[in-house]
Design an enzyme around this catalytic site. Structure first.
Site, mmCIF file in Angstrom:
data_model
loop_
_atom_site.group_PDB
_atom_site.id
_atom_site.type_symbol
_atom_site.label_atom_id
_atom_site.label_comp_id
_atom_site.label_asym_id
_atom_site.label_seq_id
_atom_site.Cartn_x
_atom_site.Cartn_y
_atom_site.Cartn_z
ATOM 1 N N LYS A 53 0.838 -1.217 0.000
ATOM 2 C CA LYS A 53 0.000 0.000 0.000
ATOM 3 C C LYS A 53 0.861 1.251 0.000
ATOM 4 C CE LYS A 53 -1.995 1.731 4.035
ATOM 5 N NZ LYS A 53 -1.651 3.154 4.150
ATOM 6 N N ASN A 54 1.827 1.290 0.906
ATOM 7 C CA ASN A 54 2.588 2.531 1.065
ATOM 8 C C ASN A 54 3.573 2.778 -0.079
ATOM 9 O OD1 ASN A 54 1.156 2.926 3.353
ATOM 10 N ND2 ASN A 54 2.857 2.659 4.790
ATOM 11 N N CYS A 87 -6.447 7.643 8.873
ATOM 12 C CA CYS A 87 -6.697 7.023 10.174
ATOM 13 C C CYS A 87 -6.385 8.017 11.289
ATOM 14 C CB CYS A 87 -5.803 5.801 10.357
ATOM 15 S SG CYS A 87 -6.346 4.368 9.448
ATOM 16 N N ARG A 112 -0.844 14.481 12.885
ATOM 17 C CA ARG A 112 -0.437 14.353 11.484
ATOM 18 C C ARG A 112 -0.510 15.660 10.687
ATOM 19 N NH1 ARG A 112 -2.279 8.496 9.342
ATOM 20 N NH2 ARG A 112 -0.238 8.545 8.404
ATOM 21 N N ASP A 167 3.683 0.942 12.120
ATOM 22 C CA ASP A 167 2.531 0.277 11.506
ATOM 23 C C ASP A 167 2.361 -1.172 11.976
ATOM 24 O OD1 ASP A 167 1.878 2.548 10.162
ATOM 25 O OD2 ASP A 167 2.565 1.886 8.198
ATOM 26 N N ARG A 185 -8.782 -0.866 4.070
ATOM 27 C CA ARG A 185 -7.944 0.213 3.507
ATOM 28 C C ARG A 185 -6.569 -0.317 3.118
ATOM 29 N NH1 ARG A 185 -8.424 5.869 6.497
ATOM 30 N NH2 ARG A 185 -6.990 6.209 4.781
HETATM 31 C C1 UD1 Z 1 3.625 7.113 6.310
HETATM 32 C C2 UD1 Z 1 2.849 5.838 6.091
HETATM 33 C C3 UD1 Z 1 2.245 5.351 7.408
HETATM 34 C C4 UD1 Z 1 3.349 5.207 8.440
HETATM 35 C C5 UD1 Z 1 4.169 6.478 8.559
HETATM 36 C C6 UD1 Z 1 5.378 6.321 9.472
HETATM 37 C C7 UD1 Z 1 2.043 6.005 3.825
HETATM 38 C C8 UD1 Z 1 0.879 6.145 2.911
HETATM 39 N N1 UD1 Z 1 1.788 6.078 5.131
HETATM 40 O O1 UD1 Z 1 2.698 8.089 6.798
HETATM 41 O O2 UD1 Z 1 1.628 4.084 7.157
HETATM 42 O O3 UD1 Z 1 2.765 4.917 9.697
HETATM 43 O O4 UD1 Z 1 4.656 6.879 7.267
HETATM 44 O O5 UD1 Z 1 6.190 5.280 9.038
HETATM 45 O O6 UD1 Z 1 3.149 5.782 3.389
HETATM 46 N N2 UD1 Z 1 4.882 14.962 10.796
HETATM 47 C C9 UD1 Z 1 4.871 16.298 11.102
HETATM 48 N N3 UD1 Z 1 4.781 17.200 10.076
HETATM 49 C C10 UD1 Z 1 4.723 16.822 8.771
HETATM 50 C C11 UD1 Z 1 4.736 15.446 8.458
HETATM 51 C C12 UD1 Z 1 4.804 14.527 9.496
HETATM 52 O O7 UD1 Z 1 4.927 16.669 12.265
HETATM 53 O O8 UD1 Z 1 4.642 17.682 7.885
HETATM 54 C C13 UD1 Z 1 4.922 13.954 11.898
HETATM 55 C C14 UD1 Z 1 3.633 13.132 11.950
HETATM 56 O O9 UD1 Z 1 2.637 13.796 12.707
HETATM 57 C C15 UD1 Z 1 4.110 11.865 12.610
HETATM 58 C C16 UD1 Z 1 5.528 11.703 12.079
HETATM 59 O O10 UD1 Z 1 5.921 12.995 11.609
HETATM 60 O O11 UD1 Z 1 4.140 12.021 14.018
HETATM 61 C C17 UD1 Z 1 5.671 10.675 10.976
HETATM 62 O O12 UD1 Z 1 4.896 11.048 9.890
HETATM 63 P P1 UD1 Z 1 5.243 10.659 8.386
HETATM 64 O O13 UD1 Z 1 6.539 9.920 8.327
HETATM 65 O O14 UD1 Z 1 5.103 11.879 7.564
HETATM 66 O O15 UD1 Z 1 4.065 9.652 8.064
HETATM 67 P P2 UD1 Z 1 3.098 9.632 6.829
HETATM 68 O O16 UD1 Z 1 3.847 9.951 5.579
HETATM 69 O O17 UD1 Z 1 1.865 10.365 7.146
#
Ligand code: UD1
Length: 420
Positions: free
Chosen positions: A22-23, A116, A121, A304, A396
């Site tokens: 998925k990711n 989710c 986030r 995850d 999902r």
């Molecule tokens: C992706 C994955 C998700 C996984 C996560 C961490 C996909 C579609 N989803 O989510 O399954 O759990 O990586 O491995 O690939 N953050 C900020 N500001 C930002 C962006 C992120 O503070 O602009 C924080 C988030 O709140 C969170 C952390 O950074 O606490 C990790 O987020 P991130 O690595 O960006 O996860 P996703 O890309 O949303």
């Protein structure tokens, strides 16, 4: 509400080929709009998040069709650069279209993304990084407007966000000049995105362990690409085997895919062996508690899989501790596990789990994707019929969880709550 019934209490035994990731698929689908032509994706998982991304691509003007397991995306007709609010609200990965639309049109409008409920986030890193590439943003009643063709630049991510790294890569491919990104996430899905973009013609080079350089505006062309296996789905089934003291074979997976997971499984007493692309997971000798499971960005233990690991540790001999360092609200399944007889105490970002001999079957409710998978594992561990509501969360990310668990010998079936 759709639900899954699990008649648990017996060890899993069987074999299956793990679905595509998925990711990896979601950012690659977003990337397909960078090129005014056709991308063919093999091994694309048929999950609802992919269907949502397809709907978004179609709303932008792509034509998308399945041919067996291949997804064919023709992005030559893309004419819109706005993501409708309902689409963005359904899925966090809609935010990846920011980088892709800015790359193609130098303009985009998107609502704050959903997904989710596992923490705040925010998308501040995405916006800061894209601003460093020359894009100007303004926010108005929940919508983000971006304007300006990205140009080469430098950005160091203060935290290795997966999504922000992907968005910056997408924008940088079409930027004029060279972009150097430091502090990038190192998840295998980032590598998959770079491989897809390179196969499309982009010039992307790794300059250090967490540094990537993109030489922008290389000519792009039609491409075919195979989505890699889903390491989180593989980890879920490996943990389900551990939780039920079973013995399963998972095909399509390699050791490196599962960095961060294998050590802990072995520390728990699970025997692992690899032959070509097959991993055998043997937990028939029992499992023991883990002193510390700490979620971390790759190559650490993936957030995850944290909930699924917790469901397993509920019946592991001794006291285990889980520390969640990535998302601040990812213990949402604890109350449901406690309803099934688990002994769990949460304090801040840590959960202490005292293993009990057995969980009790119960009616429980999934509130997020991986939490739902954890409740299925708990149901497989418990004797009797467990009903897990909230199947839509599980769908999902899992193509057909009932089909897969049946291949592993489980008694599971989909149903509808008829209010009885
Ligand atoms: C992706 C994955 C998700 C996984 C996560 C961490 C996909 C579609 N989803 O989510 O399954 O759990 O990586 O491995 O690939 N953050 C900020 N500001 C930002 C962006 C992120 O503070 O602009 C924080 C988030 O709140 C969170 C952390 O950074 O606490 C990790 O987020 P991130 O690595 O960006 O996860 P996703 O890309 O949303």
């Amino acid at each position: 509400m759709c639900q899954i019934k699990v008649n648990g209490g017996r060890p899993l035994q069987g074999a299956l080929t793990v679905q595509g990731s998925k990711n990896a698929a979601l950012p690659i689908l977003a990337a397909s709009i960078l090129h005014e032509g056709v991308s063919v994706l093999h091994n694309c998982p048929r999950i609802s998040d992919v269907n949502t991304m397809i709907q978004i691509l179609e709303s932008l003007g792509c034509s998308v069709r399945w041919e067996r397991d291949a997804l064919i995306i023709d992005a030559s007709g893309v004419s819109r650069c706005q993501i409708e609010r309902e689409c963005a609200a359904k899925m966090r990965s809609s935010v990846l279209l920011l980088g892709a639309l800015l790359g193609r049109f130098g303009e985009c409008k998107i609502s704050y993304p959903g997904g989710c409920v596992i923490g705040k986030r925010p998308i501040d890193l995405h916006l800061r990084g894209l601003s460093a590439l020359g894009v100007a943003f303004r926010e108005e009643s929940g919508d983000v407007y971006g304007k300006g063709r990205p140009r080469g630049g430098y950005f160091c991510l203060p935290f290795c966000s997966v999504g922000a790294t992907e968005n910056l890569l997408l924008a940088a491919v079409c930027a004029k000049g060279v972009t150097v990104l430091q502090g990038c996430a190192r998840e295998p899905e980032i590598q998959a995105l770079c491989s897809f973009l390179s196969a499309m013609g982009a010039d992307i080079r790794r300059v250090s362990a967490d540094g990537i350089a993109v030489f922008g505006q290389a000519p792009l062309h039609d491409t075919e690409y195979t989505i890699p296996t889903d390491r989180i789905v593989a980890g879920t089934y490996a943990l389900a085997a551990a939780g039920t003291r079973g013995n399963v074979k998972l095909y399509g997976i390699s050791r490196t895919d599962l960095a961060g997971q294998l050590d802990l499984l072995e520390q728990m007493g699970v025997q692992l062996s690899f032959k070509k692309d097959c991993m055998e997971v043997d937990a028939r000798r029992g499992i023991c508690a883990l002193p510390l499971v700490r979620t971390c960005p790759y190559p650490g233990f993936p957030t995850d899989l944290q909930s699924q690991m917790m469901a397993v540790l509920c019946t592991a001999l001794g006291v285990s501790r889980i520390q969640e360092t990535v998302f601040e609200n990812r213990f949402g399944t604890v109350q449901e596990l406690i309803r099934m007889g688990a002994d769990i105490q949460v304090q801040g970002d840590c959960a202490w789990i005292t293993g009990t001999e057995m969980l009790q079957a119960a009616r429980v409710c999934a509130r997020d994707l991986r939490g739902g998978a954890a409740l299925l594992i708990a149901g497989l561990e418990a004797v009797g019929e467990t009903v897990v509501d909230g199947l839509s969360y599980i769908e999902r990310g899992y193509e057909d969880v009932c089909r897969d668990f049946r291949l592993l010998g489980a008694d599971v079936s989909k149903g509808k709550d008829n209010g009885g």
